[in-house]
Design a protein around this motif. Structure first.
Motif, short mmCIF file in Angstrom:
data_model
loop_
_atom_site.label_atom_id
_atom_site.label_comp_id
_atom_site.label_asym_id
_atom_site.label_seq_id
_atom_site.Cartn_x
_atom_site.Cartn_y
_atom_site.Cartn_z
N ILE A 273 34.54 36.77 32.95
CA ILE A 273 33.65 36.29 33.43
C ILE A 273 34.44 34.80 33.73
CG2 ILE A 273 31.20 34.66 34.40
CD1 ILE A 273 30.11 36.14 31.35
N GLN A 274 35.53 34.85 34.78
CA GLN A 274 36.14 34.05 36.05
C GLN A 274 34.95 32.50 36.44
OE1 GLN A 274 39.23 34.51 36.09
NE2 GLN A 274 38.68 35.07 34.77
N ARG A 275 34.69 31.70 35.65
CA ARG A 275 33.69 30.55 35.69
C ARG A 275 34.58 29.66 36.73
NH1 ARG A 275 33.34 32.58 30.62
NH2 ARG A 275 30.79 32.95 29.47
N HIS A 276 33.92 29.83 38.28
CA HIS A 276 34.86 29.30 38.72
C HIS A 276 33.89 27.76 39.02
CE1 HIS A 276 36.23 32.68 40.89
NE2 HIS A 276 36.62 32.38 41.38
N ALA A 277 34.56 26.25 37.93
CA ALA A 277 34.16 25.47 38.40
C ALA A 277 34.81 23.66 38.85
CB ALA A 277 34.21 24.48 36.23
N GLY B 202 30.60 32.33 38.37
CA GLY B 202 31.24 32.73 37.31
C GLY B 202 31.45 34.94 37.56
N PRO B 203 32.28 35.66 39.10
CA PRO B 203 31.66 36.96 38.73
C PRO B 203 32.92 37.63 37.39
CG PRO B 203 33.51 35.90 39.95
CD PRO B 203 33.31 35.03 39.66
N VAL B 204 32.39 38.42 37.54
CA VAL B 204 33.11 39.47 36.28
C VAL B 204 33.47 41.19 37.28
CG1 VAL B 204 32.99 41.45 34.71
CG2 VAL B 204 31.09 39.91 34.49
N GLU B 205 35.18 40.51 37.23
CA GLU B 205 36.02 41.28 38.04
C GLU B 205 36.63 42.52 37.35
OE1 GLU B 205 38.53 38.41 39.80
OE2 GLU B 205 36.59 37.29 40.92
N ARG B 206 36.92 42.48 35.62
CA ARG B 206 37.12 43.34 35.45
C ARG B 206 36.76 44.71 35.03
NH1 ARG B 206 39.70 39.14 31.13
NH2 ARG B 206 38.06 40.75 29.41
N ASP B 207 37.34 45.93 34.64
CA ASP B 207 36.24 47.15 34.14
C ASP B 207 35.59 46.76 32.76
OD1 ASP B 207 35.36 49.56 34.30
OD2 ASP B 207 37.24 50.35 33.29
N HIS B 208 33.92 47.28 33.55
CA HIS B 208 33.09 45.82 32.72
C HIS B 208 31.70 46.58 32.86
CE1 HIS B 208 30.71 43.52 29.93
NE2 HIS B 208 31.76 43.32 29.36
N ALA B 209 30.59 46.49 31.87
CA ALA B 209 29.63 47.28 32.73
C ALA B 209 29.24 45.77 33.68
CB ALA B 209 28.63 47.02 31.28
N THR C 202 31.11 44.30 35.66
CA THR C 202 31.12 43.57 37.34
C THR C 202 31.04 44.29 38.65
OG1 THR C 202 33.37 45.16 36.00
CG2 THR C 202 34.10 45.10 38.12
N GLY C 203 31.37 43.28 39.60
CA GLY C 203 30.75 43.13 40.27
C GLY C 203 29.54 41.90 40.40
N LEU C 204 28.86 41.81 39.57
CA LEU C 204 28.04 40.54 39.01
C LEU C 204 28.75 39.45 39.23
CD1 LEU C 204 25.70 42.21 36.63
CD2 LEU C 204 25.15 42.73 38.78
N SER C 205 28.03 38.66 39.20
CA SER C 205 28.28 37.35 38.78
C SER C 205 27.46 36.73 38.19
CB SER C 205 28.82 36.38 40.69
OG SER C 205 29.37 36.37 41.43
N PHE C 206 27.63 35.02 37.60
CA PHE C 206 26.76 34.11 36.11
C PHE C 206 26.95 33.34 36.93
CE2 PHE C 206 28.18 37.75 33.90
CZ PHE C 206 27.65 37.97 32.62
N VAL C 207 25.66 32.76 37.10
CA VAL C 207 24.99 31.48 37.80
C VAL C 207 23.98 31.06 36.50
CG1 VAL C 207 25.17 32.18 40.33
CG2 VAL C 207 23.59 33.06 39.55
N HIS C 208 24.08 30.06 36.87
CA HIS C 208 23.27 28.94 36.24
C HIS C 208 22.09 28.29 38.09
CE1 HIS C 208 25.98 28.27 33.17
NE2 HIS C 208 26.43 28.30 34.06
N PRO C 209 20.56 29.19 37.34
CA PRO C 209 19.50 28.68 38.68
C PRO C 209 18.82 27.63 38.23
CG PRO C 209 18.84 30.17 36.63
CD PRO C 209 20.46 30.35 36.33
N GLU C 210 19.51 26.37 37.86
CA GLU C 210 18.71 25.51 37.03
C GLU C 210 19.72 24.56 38.65
OE1 GLU C 210 21.67 24.39 34.28
OE2 GLU C 210 20.77 26.23 35.15
N ARG C 211 20.54 24.91 39.21
CA ARG C 211 21.31 23.88 39.79
C ARG C 211 20.79 24.71 41.16
NH1 ARG C 211 22.82 19.96 38.01
NH2 ARG C 211 23.58 19.49 39.86
#
Length: 191
Positions: free
Chosen positions: A92-96, A106-113, A115-124
């Protein structure tokens, strides 16, 4: 008697239901000057409390709150010059934000299940009504960040009091998605 364990400031008083029509919004870091703003189009999915040692957590929180959104629906709106990837070798490429430390996406850019999703903190989100967390993941991992093993029964009890199921990995739906991706890639599953 309710447990006094601090899970996360947005969860300690109870899990608040989200709005069925939540359709995304703007994530804002904690900086008073030139805050980073990131737009998320559409709702977020798989929202959960996460105890891993990599996710950003607010002061005093043992867990983060994290969800995913399609990466193509995540756009930096303002002050992207303040963003830096925390660990370029991580999945996860966490952009801080370099000012306040909040992980903005935090996008997942490598070959993974994932891939194409970004992790976010919804309370923000500056908007309310984001989907409520549905489970707690990587519960045992909070030991790695300093929680004494003797506190874990109280932690799990508090998570259950909040109506969340505690897992020491991801929930079964997400674990099935990862295993399905691995099996298809290996050729052991053809669907």
């Amino acid at each position: 008697m309710p447990s006094q364990v601090s899970i996360h400031p947005a969860l300690n008083g109870g899990v608040k239901a989200g709005q069925a029509n939540f359709n995304g919004g703007t994530l804002v870091c904690a900086c008073a000057d030139r805050p980073v703003k990131v737009k998320v189009e559409g709702t977020v999915l798989h929202n959960h409390a996460c105890g891993c040692s990599k996710c950003w957590k607010p002061e005093g929180a043992a867990f983060s709150i994290v969800a995913v959104a399609p990466t193509d629906k995540v756009t930096v709106l303002e002050n992207g010059d303040k963003l830096k990837v925390v660990d370029p070798s991580a999945l996860i490429q966490r952009h801080a934000c370099t000012g306040c430390g909040v992980h903005m996406y935090g996008p997942v850019e490598r070959d993974h299940a994932f891939t194409g999703l970004s992790f976010v903190h919804p309370e923000r989100f500056q908007e309310g009504g984001w989907p409520a967390p549905g489970f707690a993941a990587f519960v045992s991992s909070i030991i790695e960040t300093g929680t004494p093993p003797s506190a874990m029964a109280g932690v799990r009890s508090k998570i259950e009091e909040l109506g969340l199921e505690p897992y020491d990995c991801l929930n079964p739906t997400l674990m099935d998605a990862i295993s399905t991706w691995v099996a298809k890639k290996a050729g052991t599953l053809r669907e």
